[in-house]
Design an enzyme around this catalytic site. Sequence first.
Site, PDB file in Angstrom:
ATOM      1  N   GLU A 134      87.057  84.972 -69.428  1.00 36.94           N
ATOM      2  CA  GLU A 134      86.171  85.604 -70.428  1.00 36.94           C
ATOM      3  C   GLU A 134      86.567  87.046 -70.725  1.00 36.94           C
ATOM      4  O   GLU A 134      86.401  87.523 -71.848  1.00 36.94           O
ATOM      5  CB  GLU A 134      84.713  85.557 -69.944  1.00 36.94           C
ATOM      6  CG  GLU A 134      84.092  84.162 -69.924  1.00 36.94           C
ATOM      7  CD  GLU A 134      84.274  83.420 -68.610  1.00 36.94           C
ATOM      8  OE1 GLU A 134      85.164  83.791 -67.814  1.00 36.94           O
ATOM      9  OE2 GLU A 134      83.527  82.449 -68.388  1.00 36.94           O
ATOM     10  N   GLU A 165      82.811  77.052 -64.371  1.00 31.21           N
ATOM     11  CA  GLU A 165      81.437  77.209 -63.885  1.00 31.21           C
ATOM     12  C   GLU A 165      80.745  75.857 -63.740  1.00 31.21           C
ATOM     13  O   GLU A 165      79.965  75.649 -62.812  1.00 31.21           O
ATOM     14  CB  GLU A 165      80.663  78.122 -64.845  1.00 31.21           C
ATOM     15  CG  GLU A 165      81.175  79.569 -64.777  1.00 31.21           C
ATOM     16  CD  GLU A 165      80.631  80.463 -65.882  1.00 31.21           C
ATOM     17  OE1 GLU A 165      80.591  80.005 -67.041  1.00 31.21           O
ATOM     18  OE2 GLU A 165      80.263  81.610 -65.588  1.00 31.21           O
ATOM     19  N   ALA A 222      83.227  77.649 -72.690  1.00 39.59           N
ATOM     20  CA  ALA A 222      82.230  77.562 -73.751  1.00 39.59           C
ATOM     21  C   ALA A 222      82.968  77.506 -75.082  1.00 39.59           C
ATOM     22  O   ALA A 222      84.100  77.996 -75.198  1.00 39.59           O
ATOM     23  CB  ALA A 222      81.331  78.787 -73.707  1.00 39.59           C
ATOM     24  N   GLY A 282      83.237  78.566 -68.827  1.00 39.82           N
ATOM     25  CA  GLY A 282      82.120  77.660 -68.571  1.00 39.82           C
ATOM     26  C   GLY A 282      82.565  76.350 -67.938  1.00 39.82           C
ATOM     27  O   GLY A 282      81.797  75.700 -67.221  1.00 39.82           O
TER      28      GLY A 282
HETATM   29  N1  CO8 Z   1      86.426  77.038 -77.562  1.00 42.56           N
HETATM   30  C1  CO8 Z   1      86.698  76.452 -78.746  1.00 42.56           C
HETATM   31  N2  CO8 Z   1      87.890  75.846 -79.010  1.00 42.56           N
HETATM   32  C2  CO8 Z   1      88.804  75.852 -78.029  1.00 42.56           C
HETATM   33  C3  CO8 Z   1      88.586  76.441 -76.790  1.00 42.56           C
HETATM   34  C4  CO8 Z   1      87.322  77.061 -76.564  1.00 42.56           C
HETATM   35  N3  CO8 Z   1      86.978  77.621 -75.382  1.00 42.56           N
HETATM   36  N4  CO8 Z   1      89.698  76.300 -76.034  1.00 42.56           N
HETATM   37  C5  CO8 Z   1      90.580  75.628 -76.779  1.00 42.56           C
HETATM   38  N5  CO8 Z   1      90.051  75.358 -78.000  1.00 42.56           N
HETATM   39  C6  CO8 Z   1      90.690  74.649 -79.116  1.00 42.56           C
HETATM   40  C7  CO8 Z   1      91.711  75.536 -79.817  1.00 42.56           C
HETATM   41  O1  CO8 Z   1      91.084  76.390 -80.738  1.00 42.56           O
HETATM   42  C8  CO8 Z   1      92.605  74.505 -80.461  1.00 42.56           C
HETATM   43  O2  CO8 Z   1      91.958  74.004 -81.589  1.00 42.56           O
HETATM   44  P1  CO8 Z   1      92.778  73.900 -83.001  1.00 42.56           P
HETATM   45  O3  CO8 Z   1      93.860  72.879 -82.723  1.00 42.56           O
HETATM   46  O4  CO8 Z   1      91.751  73.447 -83.964  1.00 42.56           O
HETATM   47  O5  CO8 Z   1      93.341  75.254 -83.273  1.00 42.56           O
HETATM   48  C9  CO8 Z   1      92.622  73.375 -79.421  1.00 42.56           C
HETATM   49  O6  CO8 Z   1      91.450  73.557 -78.619  1.00 42.56           O
HETATM   50  C10 CO8 Z   1      93.834  73.422 -78.528  1.00 42.56           C
HETATM   51  O7  CO8 Z   1      93.898  74.715 -77.929  1.00 42.56           O
HETATM   52  P2  CO8 Z   1      95.237  75.610 -77.951  1.00 42.56           P
HETATM   53  O8  CO8 Z   1      96.051  75.329 -79.169  1.00 42.56           O
HETATM   54  O9  CO8 Z   1      94.839  77.027 -77.709  1.00 42.56           O
HETATM   55  O10 CO8 Z   1      95.988  74.996 -76.681  1.00 42.56           O
HETATM   56  P3  CO8 Z   1      97.017  75.713 -75.696  1.00 42.56           P
HETATM   57  O11 CO8 Z   1      97.555  74.634 -74.830  1.00 42.56           O
HETATM   58  O12 CO8 Z   1      97.975  76.575 -76.449  1.00 42.56           O
HETATM   59  O13 CO8 Z   1      96.114  76.715 -74.810  1.00 42.56           O
HETATM   60  C11 CO8 Z   1      94.201  77.333 -73.459  1.00 42.56           C
HETATM   61  C12 CO8 Z   1      95.146  76.198 -73.937  1.00 42.56           C
HETATM   62  C13 CO8 Z   1      94.987  78.301 -72.555  1.00 42.56           C
HETATM   63  C14 CO8 Z   1      93.086  76.684 -72.667  1.00 42.56           C
HETATM   64  C15 CO8 Z   1      93.660  78.110 -74.695  1.00 42.56           C
HETATM   65  O14 CO8 Z   1      93.114  77.174 -75.606  1.00 42.56           O
HETATM   66  C16 CO8 Z   1      92.550  79.096 -74.358  1.00 42.56           C
HETATM   67  O15 CO8 Z   1      92.845  80.188 -73.902  1.00 42.56           O
HETATM   68  N6  CO8 Z   1      91.276  78.703 -74.601  1.00 42.56           N
HETATM   69  C17 CO8 Z   1      90.157  79.601 -74.401  1.00 42.56           C
HETATM   70  C18 CO8 Z   1      89.849  79.785 -72.928  1.00 42.56           C
HETATM   71  C19 CO8 Z   1      88.694  80.725 -72.740  1.00 42.56           C
HETATM   72  O16 CO8 Z   1      88.740  81.894 -73.079  1.00 42.56           O
HETATM   73  N7  CO8 Z   1      87.598  80.202 -72.144  1.00 42.56           N
HETATM   74  C20 CO8 Z   1      86.397  80.977 -71.886  1.00 42.56           C
HETATM   75  C21 CO8 Z   1      85.426  80.822 -73.012  1.00 42.56           C
HETATM   76  S1  CO8 Z   1      84.015  81.881 -72.850  1.00 42.56           S
HETATM   77  C22 CO8 Z   1      83.077  81.078 -71.700  1.00 42.56           C
HETATM   78  O17 CO8 Z   1      83.395  80.006 -71.216  1.00 42.56           O
HETATM   79  C23 CO8 Z   1      81.790  81.774 -71.337  1.00 42.56           C
HETATM   80  C24 CO8 Z   1      80.913  80.901 -70.483  1.00 42.56           C
HETATM   81  C25 CO8 Z   1      79.481  81.398 -70.561  1.00 42.56           C
HETATM   82  C26 CO8 Z   1      78.499  80.333 -70.077  1.00 42.56           C
HETATM   83  C27 CO8 Z   1      78.257  79.222 -71.052  1.00 42.56           C
HETATM   84  C28 CO8 Z   1      78.363  77.869 -70.513  1.00 42.56           C
HETATM   85  C29 CO8 Z   1      78.530  76.757 -71.477  1.00 42.56           C
END
Ligand code: CO8
Length: 261
Positions: free
Chosen positions: A135, A115, A65, A112
């Site tokens: 999460e 999921e 998400a 998500g």
């Molecule tokens: N949301 C928003 N932006 C994101 C997300 C995200 N989930 N993941 C990555 N990005 C963005 C980063 O902020 C970054 O943007 P910017 O260049 O502007 O700073 C860009 O994408 C690239 O990301 P990274 O620089 O972090 O890239 P890395 O290769 O270093 O890392 C990862 C990749 C490991 C995937 C890392 O980005 C990460 O940990 N992302 C978050 C993962 C996470 O926690 N996901 C769970 C989110 S909560 C959720 O999904 C709840 C679901 C509930 C149901 C809803 C359904 C829709």
Amino acid sequence: MSYQCILTEVNQGVGIITLNRPEAMNALNATLCREVGEAVDRFEADEAIGCIIITGGSQVFAAGADIKEMKDQSFTDLHRKDFPRVQRDCWRAIEDARKPVIAAVAGFALGGGCEMTMACDFIIAADTAKFGQPEISIGTMPGAGGTQRLTKAIGKAKAMEMCLTGRMMDAEEAERAGLVARIVPADTLAEQALRTASKIASMSQPAVMLIKESVNMAVSCSLDDGMRFERRAFEATFAFEDCSEGMNAFAEKRKPVFKNR
Ligand code: CO8
């Protein structure tokens, strides 16, 4: 039809939806979810389409998400909107589709994103795929099936460990655990997913739909109820002209020509 956060195309009777927010690792914001739901519904209604693929392309499926969109929401905001309602409508469109929906996954399928792949009928994974429910690392929990579908797919021990620690599974472990139908080399993902989907699209669609419904019964009902459903569904296929065509074609040593494909 033009969308902001996805791309769509039709190829060989297959409707292909590509998540397209590369700047945010295809994070699932409300617009993207709404568009995926609409595109699935549109392909579902299109008689020329027999199977649907959802993919994130060759680099990443979706990193979950959109945290930046979610971060300032309060409980009251979420509860009033019945969050993730927009997302839920998207999930419902995928789940309610009678046509098979395949997730073609390369790179991260997290939160998500994971999921969404599990809401599809099966997953074809590139050897680069990584699945996880991280999460917990941001102080929340899965909200669109991570604790439920993952547990049904891979069992309590692994699902509990993944949801509690945020540990990711690579493609090989995901295949061993039964989350993934098949692993393919990353550079062939699009082609292999299309090959599989177009094969399904070339089959008799009434039979395809009944098989999908019957397999899904196995997940949600008792063995007795599922067996009864399967027997009745099997009998029903004998009302399809394609069934008679398929069997006659076999007896006559020729390829069947299905009318309902
Ligand atoms: N949301 C928003 N932006 C994101 C997300 C995200 N989930 N993941 C990555 N990005 C963005 C980063 O902020 C970054 O943007 P910017 O260049 O502007 O700073 C860009 O994408 C690239 O990301 P990274 O620089 O972090 O890239 P890395 O290769 O270093 O890392 C990862 C990749 C490991 C995937 C890392 O980005 C990460 O940990 N992302 C978050 C993962 C996470 O926690 N996901 C769970 C989110 S909560 C959720 O999904 C709840 C679901 C509930 C149901 C809803 C359904 C829709």
